[in-house]
Design a protein around this motif. Sequence first.
Motif, short mmCIF file in Angstrom:
data_model
loop_
_atom_site.label_atom_id
_atom_site.label_comp_id
_atom_site.label_asym_id
_atom_site.label_seq_id
_atom_site.Cartn_x
_atom_site.Cartn_y
_atom_site.Cartn_z
N LEU A 47 0.80 -1.22 0.00
CA LEU A 47 0.00 0.00 0.00
C LEU A 47 0.84 1.28 0.00
CD1 LEU A 47 -2.90 -0.97 2.45
CD2 LEU A 47 -2.94 -0.96 -0.05
N PRO A 48 1.92 1.37 0.81
CA PRO A 48 2.70 2.61 0.80
C PRO A 48 3.36 2.93 -0.53
CG PRO A 48 3.14 1.34 2.78
CD PRO A 48 2.37 0.44 1.86
N TYR A 49 3.49 1.91 -1.41
CA TYR A 49 4.16 2.14 -2.69
C TYR A 49 3.25 2.84 -3.70
CZ TYR A 49 7.87 -0.90 -1.00
OH TYR A 49 8.89 -1.44 -0.27
N GLU A 52 -1.13 7.20 -3.12
CA GLU A 52 -2.08 8.18 -3.64
C GLU A 52 -3.13 7.56 -4.57
OE1 GLU A 52 -0.08 11.49 -5.34
OE2 GLU A 52 1.03 11.98 -3.53
N LYS A 53 -2.98 6.28 -4.85
CA LYS A 53 -3.93 5.60 -5.73
C LYS A 53 -5.23 5.31 -4.98
CE LYS A 53 -4.55 1.28 -8.31
NZ LYS A 53 -3.93 0.01 -8.73
N PHE A 54 -6.35 5.56 -5.64
CA PHE A 54 -7.64 5.28 -5.02
C PHE A 54 -8.02 3.82 -5.22
CE2 PHE A 54 -8.16 9.83 -4.79
CZ PHE A 54 -8.96 10.00 -3.66
N LEU A 55 -8.55 3.22 -4.15
CA LEU A 55 -9.04 1.85 -4.19
C LEU A 55 -10.56 1.87 -4.11
CD1 LEU A 55 -6.54 0.29 -1.61
CD2 LEU A 55 -6.30 0.42 -4.10
N TYR A 56 -11.19 1.03 -4.91
CA TYR A 56 -12.65 1.02 -4.98
C TYR A 56 -13.24 -0.36 -4.67
CZ TYR A 56 -11.65 5.28 -7.62
OH TYR A 56 -11.17 6.51 -8.02
N ASP A 57 -12.39 -1.32 -4.34
CA ASP A 57 -12.87 -2.70 -4.18
C ASP A 57 -12.73 -3.22 -2.76
OD1 ASP A 57 -10.14 -2.81 -4.17
OD2 ASP A 57 -9.93 -4.26 -5.78
N GLY A 67 -2.90 4.92 0.81
CA GLY A 67 -2.26 5.47 2.01
C GLY A 67 -3.20 5.56 3.19
N ASP A 68 -4.43 6.02 2.93
CA ASP A 68 -5.41 6.12 4.02
C ASP A 68 -5.83 4.74 4.51
OD1 ASP A 68 -5.38 8.86 4.02
OD2 ASP A 68 -7.14 9.09 2.73
N TYR A 145 11.19 2.91 -10.94
CA TYR A 145 10.40 1.69 -10.81
C TYR A 145 9.31 1.87 -9.74
CZ TYR A 145 13.93 -0.47 -13.70
OH TYR A 145 14.77 -0.78 -14.74
N GLY A 146 9.21 3.06 -9.25
CA GLY A 146 8.21 3.45 -8.26
C GLY A 146 8.51 4.90 -7.91
N ALA A 147 7.55 5.59 -7.33
CA ALA A 147 7.74 7.00 -6.99
C ALA A 147 6.87 7.34 -5.80
CB ALA A 147 7.41 7.90 -8.18
N ASP A 148 7.33 8.32 -5.01
CA ASP A 148 6.60 8.71 -3.80
C ASP A 148 5.39 9.57 -4.12
OD1 ASP A 148 8.46 7.41 -2.20
OD2 ASP A 148 9.76 9.17 -2.11
N SER A 149 5.48 10.36 -5.16
CA SER A 149 4.40 11.31 -5.44
C SER A 149 4.34 11.64 -6.92
CB SER A 149 4.61 12.60 -4.63
OG SER A 149 3.71 13.60 -5.03
N VAL A 150 3.13 11.85 -7.41
CA VAL A 150 2.99 12.27 -8.81
C VAL A 150 3.52 13.67 -9.01
CG1 VAL A 150 0.99 10.76 -9.20
CG2 VAL A 150 0.62 13.10 -8.42
#
Length: 341
Positions: A47-49, A52-57, A67-68, A145-150
């Motif tokens: 999840l921390p990776y 900022e991505k929204f989860l809907y499932d 993150g939340d 290969y990953g980033a903390d923030s857009v």
Amino acid sequence: MTSGTNSFFDVTIIGGGPTGLFAAFYAGMRDLKTKIIEAAPFLGGKLPYYSEKFLYDVGGVAAMTAGDLKLELEKQARTFEPDIVYSQLIERMERLEDGTFRLTSNTGETHLTRTILLAIGFGTLVTNKLEVPNAERYEGRHLHYGADSVEQFRDKRVLISGGGDSAVDWALALAPIAKFVGIVHRRNEFRAHEGNVVQLLNTAAHIMTSSQVKEIHGTNNRINMVTIEQLDTQEDVELEVDEIVVCHGAKPDLGEIKNWGLNIEQERIIVDAWMKTSIEGIFAAGDVVEYTGKVPGLIAGGFTEGPAAINQIKAYLNPSQEVKPIWSTEHAKLLSIHHGS
């Protein structure tokens, strides 16, 4: 935190991702002395990776960022004050004469436990790298290969390599803020969720299918341009970019757990409907398991499998007692927390 050879736990949960955290909460409801051991210096699994991505499932939650969700799961898991150990990768498992287990981590520290719940996700994920000459020269600077923030890509020219959910998610997130977004994928069609692909087609992102990154051009460790190869025609196209985000997925590796004697097929631990492994006293849940009817990759699945395992652990530890159903709405401590009684 209490750990080491002199402390026994009813259950030790290896893995502090969503499945492990919810299992720890449920173990607390079952009055089990619980320890969580996490290889990373933080909880939350993957999840921390993508915080900022929204989860809907996730059932009962219309939308929540990863993150939340991580914060809420951690808060919930701490309700019954489990022991939490960070930055230890469990490597060795020994069964002692009395049937209990001794676990040894990569640091040499040992942990004694009556049962084990493996909630290690896909195990150690080995990232699939971008296989082009000199790519490593730009890694950690302008090849990601990953980033903390857009936000770090605001007003930049960004190329995304990949065709799965992660690649499409990045393209959708960057489209409103980046100067340019390109996405290159080897196949003709994307493998991401159909709805997200439709959204992507409605953005200004430059989409290149049946294509791949052939070369990276830059100076002083900065990327200036990439060469894109069109696989059907073998034609090359040059594209000016500042940053590259690689979303080629990762290969799972269970590490030393593969040597424990568990029934493992294709990097998955085989369990029954009650999350029992082939070794008595060891249970598993979440992405790491395989059984008939398994729904892979769904966080909510782990929320069911974790409690199923904990119920069986309770029965294993107390074979002479019937394990009756338990509900949070009738749990004394939870009622006192929220009703002040």
